[in-house]
Write a protein that holds these residues in place. Structure first.
Motif, PDB file in Angstrom:
ATOM      1  N   MET A  30      -4.033 -17.476  11.270  1.00 38.74           N
ATOM      2  CA  MET A  30      -2.979 -17.021  10.395  1.00 38.74           C
ATOM      3  C   MET A  30      -3.608 -16.319   9.193  1.00 38.74           C
ATOM      4  N   THR A  31      -3.046 -15.166   8.802  1.00 37.22           N
ATOM      5  CA  THR A  31      -3.619 -14.416   7.684  1.00 37.22           C
ATOM      6  C   THR A  31      -3.076 -14.911   6.364  1.00 37.22           C
ATOM      7  N   ASP A  32      -3.901 -14.809   5.375  1.00 39.16           N
ATOM      8  CA  ASP A  32      -3.532 -15.195   4.022  1.00 39.16           C
ATOM      9  C   ASP A  32      -2.586 -14.138   3.460  1.00 39.16           C
ATOM     10  N   PRO A  33      -1.396 -14.514   2.932  1.00 40.16           N
ATOM     11  CA  PRO A  33      -0.461 -13.524   2.403  1.00 40.16           C
ATOM     12  C   PRO A  33      -1.068 -12.709   1.265  1.00 40.16           C
ATOM     13  N   ALA A  34      -1.996 -13.288   0.518  1.00 38.85           N
ATOM     14  CA  ALA A  34      -2.622 -12.549  -0.578  1.00 38.85           C
ATOM     15  C   ALA A  34      -3.469 -11.393  -0.060  1.00 38.85           C
ATOM     16  N   SER A  35      -3.948 -11.491   1.184  1.00 38.87           N
ATOM     17  CA  SER A  35      -4.767 -10.414   1.728  1.00 38.87           C
ATOM     18  C   SER A  35      -3.938  -9.166   2.009  1.00 38.87           C
ATOM     19  N   ALA A  36      -2.616  -9.297   2.036  1.00 35.13           N
ATOM     20  CA  ALA A  36      -1.744  -8.150   2.260  1.00 35.13           C
ATOM     21  C   ALA A  36      -1.409  -7.445   0.944  1.00 35.13           C
ATOM     22  N   LEU A  37      -2.037  -7.870  -0.132  1.00 33.91           N
ATOM     23  CA  LEU A  37      -1.822  -7.237  -1.428  1.00 33.91           C
ATOM     24  C   LEU A  37      -3.045  -6.405  -1.795  1.00 33.91           C
ATOM     25  N   PRO A  38      -2.825  -5.230  -2.412  1.00 38.13           N
ATOM     26  CA  PRO A  38      -3.955  -4.357  -2.732  1.00 38.13           C
ATOM     27  C   PRO A  38      -4.627  -4.658  -4.067  1.00 38.13           C
ATOM     28  N   PHE A  39      -4.396  -5.831  -4.625  1.00 35.17           N
ATOM     29  CA  PHE A  39      -5.018  -6.144  -5.901  1.00 35.17           C
ATOM     30  C   PHE A  39      -5.524  -7.579  -5.919  1.00 35.17           C
ATOM     31  N   ARG A  40      -6.453  -7.806  -6.840  1.00 35.18           N
ATOM     32  CA  ARG A  40      -7.041  -9.127  -7.029  1.00 35.18           C
ATOM     33  C   ARG A  40      -6.980  -9.451  -8.519  1.00 35.18           C
ATOM     34  N   VAL A  41      -6.479 -10.619  -8.834  1.00 37.75           N
ATOM     35  CA  VAL A  41      -6.403 -11.058 -10.233  1.00 37.75           C
ATOM     36  C   VAL A  41      -7.792 -11.447 -10.694  1.00 37.75           C
ATOM     37  N   LYS A  71      -5.288  17.020  -4.938  1.00 41.91           N
ATOM     38  CA  LYS A  71      -4.713  18.333  -4.616  1.00 41.91           C
ATOM     39  C   LYS A  71      -3.346  18.213  -3.965  1.00 41.91           C
ATOM     40  N   ALA A  72      -2.547  17.249  -4.409  1.00 42.97           N
ATOM     41  CA  ALA A  72      -1.208  17.049  -3.865  1.00 42.97           C
ATOM     42  C   ALA A  72      -0.211  17.938  -4.606  1.00 42.97           C
ATOM     43  N   ALA A  73       0.997  18.008  -4.081  1.00 47.32           N
ATOM     44  CA  ALA A  73       2.037  18.817  -4.712  1.00 47.32           C
ATOM     45  C   ALA A  73       2.564  18.177  -5.992  1.00 47.32           C
ATOM     46  N   ARG A  74       2.406  16.841  -6.107  1.00 42.36           N
ATOM     47  CA  ARG A  74       2.907  16.140  -7.282  1.00 42.36           C
ATOM     48  C   ARG A  74       2.071  14.895  -7.537  1.00 42.36           C
ATOM     49  N   ASP A  75       2.164  14.372  -8.742  1.00 39.66           N
ATOM     50  CA  ASP A  75       1.516  13.107  -9.081  1.00 39.66           C
ATOM     51  C   ASP A  75       2.507  11.987  -8.779  1.00 39.66           C
ATOM     52  N   SER A  76       2.094  10.994  -7.991  1.00 40.60           N
ATOM     53  CA  SER A  76       2.997   9.887  -7.695  1.00 40.60           C
ATOM     54  C   SER A  76       2.244   8.685  -7.160  1.00 40.60           C
ATOM     55  N   VAL A  77       2.887   7.537  -7.320  1.00 42.83           N
ATOM     56  CA  VAL A  77       2.438   6.299  -6.703  1.00 42.83           C
ATOM     57  C   VAL A  77       3.402   6.074  -5.545  1.00 42.83           C
ATOM     58  N   ASP A  78       2.863   5.976  -4.326  1.00 36.76           N
ATOM     59  CA  ASP A  78       3.693   5.967  -3.126  1.00 36.76           C
ATOM     60  C   ASP A  78       3.824   4.611  -2.449  1.00 36.76           C
ATOM     61  N   LYS A 113       0.385   5.022 -16.892  1.00 38.40           N
ATOM     62  CA  LYS A 113       1.810   5.274 -17.129  1.00 38.40           C
ATOM     63  C   LYS A 113       2.670   4.373 -16.250  1.00 38.40           C
ATOM     64  N   ALA A 114       2.326   4.270 -14.971  1.00 36.61           N
ATOM     65  CA  ALA A 114       3.117   3.466 -14.031  1.00 36.61           C
ATOM     66  C   ALA A 114       3.113   1.983 -14.397  1.00 36.61           C
ATOM     67  N   LEU A 115       1.995   1.506 -14.961  1.00 33.58           N
ATOM     68  CA  LEU A 115       1.870   0.083 -15.294  1.00 33.58           C
ATOM     69  C   LEU A 115       2.203  -0.215 -16.758  1.00 33.58           C
ATOM     70  N   ILE A 146       2.538  -4.381 -10.644  1.00 31.91           N
ATOM     71  CA  ILE A 146       2.007  -3.788  -9.406  1.00 31.91           C
ATOM     72  C   ILE A 146       2.924  -4.118  -8.236  1.00 31.91           C
ATOM     73  N   GLN A 147       3.410  -5.351  -8.169  1.00 34.75           N
ATOM     74  CA  GLN A 147       4.303  -5.724  -7.073  1.00 34.75           C
ATOM     75  C   GLN A 147       5.588  -4.892  -7.123  1.00 34.75           C
ATOM     76  N   THR A 148       6.058  -4.549  -8.318  1.00 27.64           N
ATOM     77  CA  THR A 148       7.214  -3.682  -8.446  1.00 27.64           C
ATOM     78  C   THR A 148       6.894  -2.292  -7.893  1.00 27.64           C
ATOM     79  N   LEU A 149       5.687  -1.780  -8.190  1.00 28.16           N
ATOM     80  CA  LEU A 149       5.275  -0.471  -7.657  1.00 28.16           C
ATOM     81  C   LEU A 149       5.220  -0.486  -6.125  1.00 28.16           C
ATOM     82  N   LEU A 150       4.830  -1.609  -5.555  1.00 31.27           N
ATOM     83  CA  LEU A 150       4.692  -1.700  -4.107  1.00 31.27           C
ATOM     84  C   LEU A 150       6.037  -1.617  -3.396  1.00 31.27           C
ATOM     85  N   GLN A 151       7.104  -1.859  -4.106  1.00 33.61           N
ATOM     86  CA  GLN A 151       8.438  -1.805  -3.515  1.00 33.61           C
ATOM     87  C   GLN A 151       8.922  -0.373  -3.319  1.00 33.61           C
ATOM     88  N   THR A 152       8.258   0.596  -3.954  1.00 30.89           N
ATOM     89  CA  THR A 152       8.697   1.982  -3.876  1.00 30.89           C
ATOM     90  C   THR A 152       8.339   2.609  -2.565  1.00 30.89           C
TER      91      THR A 152
END
Length: 109
Positions: free
Chosen positions: A1-12, A26-33, A68-70, A103-109
């Motif tokens: 079974m995988t650790d749920p924390a491993s599915a997150l892209p950050f470490r406290v 070189k993208a068309a816009r600046d964004s967190v996806d 800016k995002a955080l 960060i978790q809020t950003l991940l919902q986007t």
């Protein structure tokens, strides 16, 4: 079974969080996806910037975008690994619990 924390892209950490980011320059816009998964199963935050990957311009743009995002100052965000690669380790200094929530809020986007 995988650790749920491993599915997150950050470490406290003691003084903030360390964030795994896959950057597209070189993208068309600046964004967190939101959340992305690499082929090896690691989670990353997907981001894109208009800046070109020359002389640190894309890294600086990523730092500004994440600040800016955080809701933190630009000086509190720094690319600490992967300066010349698409996969980057970014350290954000601040209250780890607050940053983790944002960060978790950003991940919902």
């Amino acid at each position: 079974m995988t650790d749920p924390a491993s599915a997150l892209p950050f470490r406290v950490e003691r003084d903030g969080v360390r964030l795994a980011v896959r950057l597209t320059p070189k993208a068309a816009r600046d964004s967190v996806d939101g959340l992305g998964m690499l082929s090896d199963g690691r989670a990353v935050l997907l981001a894109r910037v208009r800046a070109v990957p020359e002389k640190g311009a894309a890294n600086a743009a990523l730092e500004a975008l994440l600040a800016k995002a955080l809701g933190v100052g630009k000086s509190l965000v720094s690319v600490e690994g992967g300066a010349t690669a698409r996969l980057k380790q970014v350290h954000v200094t601040g209250d780890a619990a607050t940053l983790a929530g944002r960060i978790q809020t950003l991940l919902q986007t």
